[in-house]
Enzyme design. Structure first.
Site, PDB file in Angstrom:
ATOM      1  N   GLU A 272       6.112  51.976  21.330  1.00 15.39           N
ATOM      2  CA  GLU A 272       5.241  50.850  21.001  1.00 15.39           C
ATOM      3  C   GLU A 272       4.204  50.693  22.116  1.00 15.39           C
ATOM      4  OE1 GLU A 272       3.272  47.671  19.952  1.00 15.39           O
ATOM      5  OE2 GLU A 272       4.814  48.396  18.570  1.00 15.39           O
TER       6      GLU A 272
ATOM      7  N   CYS B 110       2.330  46.952   5.557  1.00 16.98           N
ATOM      8  CA  CYS B 110       1.801  45.656   5.121  1.00 16.98           C
ATOM      9  C   CYS B 110       0.501  45.826   4.350  1.00 16.98           C
ATOM     10  CB  CYS B 110       1.590  44.730   6.321  1.00 16.98           C
ATOM     11  SG  CYS B 110       0.425  45.368   7.541  1.00 16.98           S
TER      12      CYS B 110
ATOM     13  N   CYS C 114      -4.415  30.216   1.084  1.00 13.28           N
ATOM     14  CA  CYS C 114      -3.451  30.610   0.049  1.00 13.28           C
ATOM     15  C   CYS C 114      -4.217  30.846  -1.250  1.00 13.28           C
ATOM     16  CB  CYS C 114      -2.388  29.535  -0.128  1.00 13.28           C
ATOM     17  SG  CYS C 114      -1.313  29.342   1.304  1.00 13.28           S
TER      18      CYS C 114
ATOM     19  N   CYS D 119      -8.734  23.925   2.947  1.00 14.53           N
ATOM     20  CA  CYS D 119      -8.183  25.229   3.324  1.00 14.53           C
ATOM     21  C   CYS D 119      -7.900  26.010   2.055  1.00 14.53           C
ATOM     22  CB  CYS D 119      -6.903  25.053   4.144  1.00 14.53           C
ATOM     23  SG  CYS D 119      -6.091  26.626   4.562  1.00 14.53           S
TER      24      CYS D 119
ATOM     25  N   GLN E  72       7.633  39.560  12.697  1.00 15.65           N
ATOM     26  CA  GLN E  72       7.215  39.242  11.336  1.00 15.65           C
ATOM     27  C   GLN E  72       7.169  37.732  11.120  1.00 15.65           C
ATOM     28  OE1 GLN E  72       6.069  41.401   9.369  1.00 15.65           O
ATOM     29  NE2 GLN E  72       7.122  43.355   9.546  1.00 15.65           N
TER      30      GLN E  72
ATOM     31  N   ASN F  75       6.154  51.674  11.196  1.00 17.84           N
ATOM     32  CA  ASN F  75       5.821  50.321  10.768  1.00 17.84           C
ATOM     33  C   ASN F  75       4.466  49.958  11.386  1.00 17.84           C
ATOM     34  OD1 ASN F  75       5.947  47.706   9.741  1.00 17.84           O
ATOM     35  ND2 ASN F  75       7.209  46.962  11.428  1.00 17.84           N
TER      36      ASN F  75
ATOM     37  N   CYS G 292      -0.518  21.539  -2.774  1.00 16.70           N
ATOM     38  CA  CYS G 292      -1.021  21.444  -1.407  1.00 16.70           C
ATOM     39  C   CYS G 292      -2.244  20.542  -1.384  1.00 16.70           C
ATOM     40  CB  CYS G 292      -1.366  22.826  -0.860  1.00 16.70           C
ATOM     41  SG  CYS G 292      -2.140  22.791   0.772  1.00 16.70           S
TER      42      CYS G 292
ATOM     43  N   CYS H  20       0.741  21.548   7.157  1.00 18.31           N
ATOM     44  CA  CYS H  20       0.758  22.695   6.227  1.00 18.31           C
ATOM     45  C   CYS H  20       2.190  22.974   5.766  1.00 18.31           C
ATOM     46  CB  CYS H  20       0.180  23.924   6.918  1.00 18.31           C
ATOM     47  SG  CYS H  20       0.326  25.442   5.956  1.00 18.31           S
TER      48      CYS H  20
END
Length: 372
Positions: free
Chosen positions: A259, A328, A14, A11, A209, A301, A3, A85
């Site tokens: 929700e 997550c 990551c 950046c 997602q 979730n 990258c 990106c």
């Protein structure tokens, strides 16, 4: 994965990029096992492509109208352009120069965080598995609405893949991505997301997602893990646009989804109606949902904070035989599992939703103690 942005220090999102992908995945597996030692059976992790996997670009718009930057802000408020990106789906990346040109053509002044001037704060672009696009302009006010409408036909002609265009109004000077008001400019208000053998209809303020391929694998596992369980009724908490609930409803289960986001619930309702599935979706606080009728399976979730003490304890003290927990954040999942001693984690699997970072998704099947 190489990258240029990372190598130049522009950046560092990551954080694991210098680490070989196999080592990244092994470390995530080790971390999950360390945090969740009670899981009886760990399946092999589900890997992701390292690049081209993101279905959404969340870009801060900065600079000037003539040459806007689409990317992130530096500590001094200056924009860094990240439109190339490698994480974004290629067709999404290919649309960004045209969208930058639209900003210039419609005379949209990027918001200057330091001076608190300008209108356009963010550009949010989502791509479907069929390469259709949803484009959202996050603005400080409706001042630019007339100009955007004037130039919209030219944008749709230049980018035929664009299905939905909307304006999101976020007037406050704070680190909030979007506001409550959404103005849809196109005839279509939903982006069809074809996932496995279902189509989920995604409205502008509905969460989905980030990694479509991994989301599809996650839903397939949910169906496979529960296929042989004696389950007819499902309560889907934090249901979002209905990914889990609709996949389970397609296997002849009665589903009720809850929700807090009205837009997400409307998305789920539209998807259920189009697919002809026996699934209801309601707006409500999933964390405080009362288990007035005990379902045979509860799906949760939640956001990164987890389901919290109250819901965890109510699930533990209920008679619900099975819980499917998609997380997550393995740390909050571990805390929640400690609060549910009557439910045993019998199976677990990690899904690498976020390659090149320390984050990952975990799916765990819980079974009430004493069941066979």
């Amino acid at each position: 994965m190489q990258c240029d942005y990372y190598d130049a220090g522009l950046c560092r999102s990551c954080t694991l990029l210098p680490i070989p992908y196999a080592s990244q995945l092994a470390a995530k597996s080790d971390r999950a096992r360390e945090l969740l030692p009670a899981v009886a059976d760990w399946l092999a992790p589900v890997s992701s492509p390292q690049e081209g996997f993101r279905n959404k670009a969340k870009l801060v718009v900065a600079g000037g109208t003539a040459e806007p930057t689409l990317g992130i802000l530096g500590p001094d408020g200056t924009g860094t352009d990240l439109r190339w990106c490698a994480l974004h789906a290629p067709a999404l990346t290919a649309a960004l120069p045209e969208l930058a040109g639209f900003i210039t053509g419609a005379s949209l002044q990027p918001y200057d965080v330091t001076a608190r001037t300008g209108e356009l704060k963010h550009l949010l672009v989502t791509i479907s598995p069929d390469s259709e696009l949803m484009v959202r302009f996050v603005l400080r006010s409706t001042e630019a609405e007339t100009r955007i409408r004037k130039h919209l036909r030219a944008l749709l002609a230049a980018l035929p893949a664009v299905r939905v265009v909307s304006l999101n109004i976020q007037p406050e000077h704070k680190a909030v991505l979007e506001g409550a008001r959404e103005i849809v400019l196109t005839e279509a208000a939903e982006l069809p997301m074809r996932i496995n053998d279902l189509t989920l209809l995604l409205r502008p303020q509905s969460f989905f997602q980030t990694n479509t391929e991994i989301a599809a694998a996650l839903y397939r596992s949910a169906v496979a893990w529960t296929a042989d369980l004696p389950v007819e009724s499902v309560l889907d908490l934090y249901c979002g646009v209905g990914g889990f609930g609709l996949h389970l409803a397609s296997r002849r289960r009665r589903v009720l989804g809850v929700e807090v986001s009205a837009e997400a619930v409307e998305s789920a309702r539209l998807s259920a109606a189009e697919a002809g599935l026996e699934a209801r979706f309601e707006v409500g606080d999933a964390a405080s949902q009362l288990l007035s009728e005990t379902p045979e399976l509860v799906v949760v979730n939640p956001p990164r904070r987890g389901i919290g003490t109250d819901l965890a304890r109510r699930l533990s003290s209920s008679e619900v035989p099975y819980v499917l927990y998609s997380s997550c954040n393995a740390e909050s999942l571990a805390r929640d599992l400690e609060l549910m001693p009557t439910l045993m984690p019998v199976r677990g699997q990690i899904f690498d939703m976020f390659p090149n970072t320390e984050h990952f998704e975990v799916l765990v099947l819980l079974q009430r103690n004493g069941l066979r």
